[in-house]
Motif scaffolding. Structure first.
Motif, PDB file in Angstrom:
ATOM      1  N   SER A   1       0.810  -1.219   0.000  1.00 54.51           N
ATOM      2  CA  SER A   1       0.000   0.000   0.000  1.00 54.51           C
ATOM      3  C   SER A   1       0.841   1.266   0.000  1.00 54.51           C
ATOM      4  N   SER A   2       2.142   1.135  -0.242  1.00 51.98           N
ATOM      5  CA  SER A   2       3.010   2.328  -0.223  1.00 51.98           C
ATOM      6  C   SER A   2       3.570   2.707  -1.584  1.00 51.98           C
ATOM      7  N   SER A   3       3.776   1.720  -2.464  1.00 49.82           N
ATOM      8  CA  SER A   3       4.499   2.020  -3.707  1.00 49.82           C
ATOM      9  C   SER A   3       3.708   2.893  -4.671  1.00 49.82           C
ATOM     10  N   ILE A   4       2.373   2.942  -4.526  1.00 51.09           N
ATOM     11  CA  ILE A   4       1.596   3.834  -5.406  1.00 51.09           C
ATOM     12  C   ILE A   4       1.915   5.301  -5.120  1.00 51.09           C
ATOM     13  N   TRP A   5       2.503   5.556  -3.950  1.00 52.02           N
ATOM     14  CA  TRP A   5       2.909   6.924  -3.592  1.00 52.02           C
ATOM     15  C   TRP A   5       4.398   7.146  -3.898  1.00 52.02           C
TER      16      TRP A   5
ATOM     17  N   LEU B   1      -1.420  -6.051  -7.054  1.00 51.48           N
ATOM     18  CA  LEU B   1      -0.203  -6.304  -6.293  1.00 51.48           C
ATOM     19  C   LEU B   1       0.996  -6.515  -7.204  1.00 51.48           C
ATOM     20  N   LYS B   2       0.782  -7.109  -8.362  1.00 45.14           N
ATOM     21  CA  LYS B   2       1.866  -7.222  -9.347  1.00 45.14           C
ATOM     22  C   LYS B   2       2.301  -5.832  -9.800  1.00 45.14           C
ATOM     23  N   TYR B   3       1.302  -4.963  -9.995  1.00 43.61           N
ATOM     24  CA  TYR B   3       1.580  -3.572 -10.394  1.00 43.61           C
ATOM     25  C   TYR B   3       2.323  -2.842  -9.273  1.00 43.61           C
ATOM     26  N   ALA B   4       1.884  -3.051  -8.021  1.00 41.66           N
ATOM     27  CA  ALA B   4       2.535  -2.408  -6.880  1.00 41.66           C
ATOM     28  C   ALA B   4       3.985  -2.874  -6.751  1.00 41.66           C
ATOM     29  N   GLU B   5       4.230  -4.124  -7.058  1.00 43.43           N
ATOM     30  CA  GLU B   5       5.591  -4.652  -7.025  1.00 43.43           C
ATOM     31  C   GLU B   5       6.471  -3.927  -8.045  1.00 43.43           C
TER      32      GLU B   5
ATOM     33  N   LEU C   1       5.998  -0.929  -9.203  1.00 45.79           N
ATOM     34  CA  LEU C   1       6.202   0.445  -8.741  1.00 45.79           C
ATOM     35  C   LEU C   1       7.281   0.494  -7.661  1.00 45.79           C
ATOM     36  N   ALA C   2       7.298  -0.499  -6.792  1.00 44.46           N
ATOM     37  CA  ALA C   2       8.325  -0.542  -5.748  1.00 44.46           C
ATOM     38  C   ALA C   2       9.715  -0.648  -6.358  1.00 44.46           C
ATOM     39  N   VAL C   3       9.830  -1.452  -7.396  1.00 48.11           N
ATOM     40  CA  VAL C   3      11.110  -1.575  -8.094  1.00 48.11           C
ATOM     41  C   VAL C   3      11.483  -0.247  -8.755  1.00 48.11           C
ATOM     42  N   LYS C   4      10.494   0.423  -9.337  1.00 47.99           N
ATOM     43  CA  LYS C   4      10.750   1.672 -10.072  1.00 47.99           C
ATOM     44  C   LYS C   4      11.191   2.802  -9.154  1.00 47.99           C
ATOM     45  N   TYR C   5      10.532   2.937  -8.002  1.00 48.36           N
ATOM     46  CA  TYR C   5      10.746   4.128  -7.178  1.00 48.36           C
ATOM     47  C   TYR C   5      11.749   3.946  -6.041  1.00 48.36           C
ATOM     48  N   SER C   6      12.253   2.743  -5.854  1.00 46.82           N
ATOM     49  CA  SER C   6      13.241   2.516  -4.807  1.00 46.82           C
ATOM     50  C   SER C   6      14.646   2.581  -5.388  1.00 46.82           C
ATOM     51  N   GLY C   7      15.576   3.013  -4.546  1.00 46.14           N
ATOM     52  CA  GLY C   7      16.958   3.051  -4.990  1.00 46.14           C
ATOM     53  C   GLY C   7      17.689   1.750  -4.728  1.00 46.14           C
TER      54      GLY C   7
ATOM     55  N   TYR D   1      14.123 -14.390  -7.707  1.00 46.55           N
ATOM     56  CA  TYR D   1      12.943 -13.938  -8.454  1.00 46.55           C
ATOM     57  C   TYR D   1      13.121 -12.503  -8.948  1.00 46.55           C
ATOM     58  N   LEU D   2      13.572 -11.612  -8.072  1.00 42.60           N
ATOM     59  CA  LEU D   2      13.742 -10.207  -8.449  1.00 42.60           C
ATOM     60  C   LEU D   2      14.819 -10.044  -9.523  1.00 42.60           C
ATOM     61  N   LYS D   3      15.859 -10.850  -9.422  1.00 49.47           N
ATOM     62  CA  LYS D   3      16.931 -10.811 -10.423  1.00 49.47           C
ATOM     63  C   LYS D   3      16.402 -11.253 -11.784  1.00 49.47           C
ATOM     64  N   ASP D   4      15.628 -12.326 -11.785  1.00 52.92           N
ATOM     65  CA  ASP D   4      15.105 -12.867 -13.038  1.00 52.92           C
ATOM     66  C   ASP D   4      14.007 -11.988 -13.633  1.00 52.92           C
ATOM     67  N   LYS D   5      13.145 -11.459 -12.781  1.00 50.41           N
ATOM     68  CA  LYS D   5      11.982 -10.696 -13.248  1.00 50.41           C
ATOM     69  C   LYS D   5      12.330  -9.261 -13.631  1.00 50.41           C
ATOM     70  N   TYR D   6      13.162  -8.605 -12.800  1.00 54.20           N
ATOM     71  CA  TYR D   6      13.408  -7.168 -12.984  1.00 54.20           C
ATOM     72  C   TYR D   6      14.878  -6.823 -13.236  1.00 54.20           C
ATOM     73  N   ALA D   7      15.728  -7.827 -13.221  1.00 53.47           N
ATOM     74  CA  ALA D   7      17.170  -7.602 -13.420  1.00 53.47           C
ATOM     75  C   ALA D   7      17.736  -6.637 -12.381  1.00 53.47           C
ATOM     76  N   ILE D   8      17.259  -6.764 -11.128  1.00 50.52           N
ATOM     77  CA  ILE D   8      17.794  -5.936 -10.043  1.00 50.52           C
ATOM     78  C   ILE D   8      18.525  -6.831  -9.052  1.00 50.52           C
ATOM     79  N   ASP D   9      19.543  -6.274  -8.453  1.00 58.92           N
ATOM     80  CA  ASP D   9      20.353  -7.013  -7.487  1.00 58.92           C
ATOM     81  C   ASP D   9      19.968  -6.568  -6.087  1.00 58.92           C
TER      82      ASP D   9
END
Length: 377
Positions: free
Chosen positions: A99-103, A135-139, A141-147, A159-167
């Motif tokens: 409920s936070s990533s939409i902000w 919730l998939k959308y919120a996930e 957004l969390a990837v997009k707006y977090s450093g 999962y995060l590495k495979d799905k979003y290529a983030i470490d």
């Protein structure tokens, strides 16, 4: 380097709700002891009303969940974020994203933003298909707006590495070893050692409570089965009604006395852990630390923690088999001791707090570097 750190995304501390509150307690207090200034945001409905807890600043924010239901969580997170924007935090640690990533566009611009990415929330069966899609959308957004990102499970990290290529940084939960003092604190006469089975969970379908109790109910066991957890929600009422005729099954409600819970875990014949979604579960670690013999739902999250040191089940028939056949011999004692060693060397709170501090400092330095040299984002 001493930092000003905020922790958002929980109902508040001290914990009387769940996993994120549990880890926020330990991490916030641990970071204060290391010299940092830490603020944890609490719902205004939280039972703890003081402005400081063990050196941690408590910021009370209006939480309309009691009026609006689940929608109130979004308003509460909005209120916390808007308050955090007014304060000069070096680092903002957000526990979860539901409920936070939409902000996300409103996250404090000058703070390093770290999100603990929780489990695969959109896989929880309690949610309808539209909510799962959100919730998939919120996930995303969390990837997009977090450093930066924290995973409390190696399964989530992969999962995060495979799905979003983030470490993301893998930092699990912790647990304290079961002490002799805790054993003495609880009235042992209230327990019949190893004469009951036990589970402790939030009353939700994905925790496989119905499967576990179906298996037990169909068994020939003469032992009791104690169930710890608040049965006041819809699923909890369904479960208590379904098994009300089996007088071996005892619904004990939620127990927040940690010594009592751990004594119950320690004295159980077999502890059932049915969680199937999410990362490393705190109640599982505490059962390991309490020297319980464990039967867990067969999934990658549980196996990544327990490895070969547990019994596993997929359905009610397998639960019944465990109930009727598990013994307490040398092999089982070795499983318990192996899990205890995991707590000592992998999942102890001192190690977890040190890893949080190390990552927070690293993220702060990275954030400062990006501000000094624009265009790195």
């Amino acid at each position: 380097m001493k930092l000003r750190i905020a922790i958002l995304g929980t109902r508040g501390i001290p914990n009387n709700y769940g996993g994120f509150e549990h880890i926020s307690e330990y991490v916030s207090e641990g970071l204060v002891k290391k010299g940092h200034s830490v603020a944890v945001y609490n719902s205004h409905n939280h039972s703890y009303t003081a402005s400081n807890w063990n050196g941690v600043d408590i910021v009370h924010c209006y939480d309309p969940e009691y009026l609006l239901g689940a929608a109130g969580q979004f308003a509460y997170d909005f209120n916390c974020i808007m308050d955090a924007r007014k304060r000069k935090f070096d680092v903002v640690l957000i526990m979860g994203y539901t409920s936070s990533s939409i902000w996300g566009m409103l996250y404090p611009k000058n703070s390093a933003i770290i999100t603990n990415m929780d489990g695969l929330e959109w896989k929880r069966s309690k949610y309808s298909k539209p909510v799962q899609r959100f919730l998939k959308y919120a996930e995303k957004l969390a990837v997009k707006y977090s450093g930066s990102y924290i995973s409390d499970s190696r399964v989530i990290k992969t999962y995060l590495k495979d799905k979003y290529a983030i470490d993301s940084r893998y930092i699990p939960y912790g647990a304290d070893l079961f002490t002799d003092f805790e054993r003495e604190q609880f009235d042992q006469s209230a327990l019949l050692k190893e004469d009951y089975f036990l589970l402790m969970a939030r009353m939700e379908p994905e925790n496989n409570i119905e499967t576990i109790l179906e298996g037990f109910s169909s068994s020939t066991s003469h032992k009791k089965f104690k169930v710890l957890g608040d049965t006041g929600n819809r699923f909890g009422k369904f479960i208590t009604h379904k098994f009300k005729k089996d007088d071996r099954i005892q619904f004990k409600g939620p127990i927040f006395d940690n010594a009592a819970v751990r004594s119950l875990q320690n004295n159980s014949y077999l502890y059932f852990h049915g969680h199937s979604v999410g990362g490393t579960n705190p109640s599982l670690l505490e059962a390991m630390a309490s020297e319980a013999l464990i039967a867990a739902h067969d999934n990658p999250f549980n196996k990544s923690v327990l490895n070969a040191d547990a019994f596993y089940f997929n359905n009610a028939a397998e639960v019944r088999h465990l109930v009727e056949n598990v013994q307490r011999h040398d092999t089982e004692k070795t499983m318990v001791q192996n899990n205890l060693q995991k707590i000592q060397y992998q999942f102890n709170w001192e190690k977890v707090i040190n890893e949080y501090e190390e990552f927070i400092l690293e993220c702060h330095k990275k954030n400062i570097h990006e501000k000094v040299i624009p265009g790195n984002r």
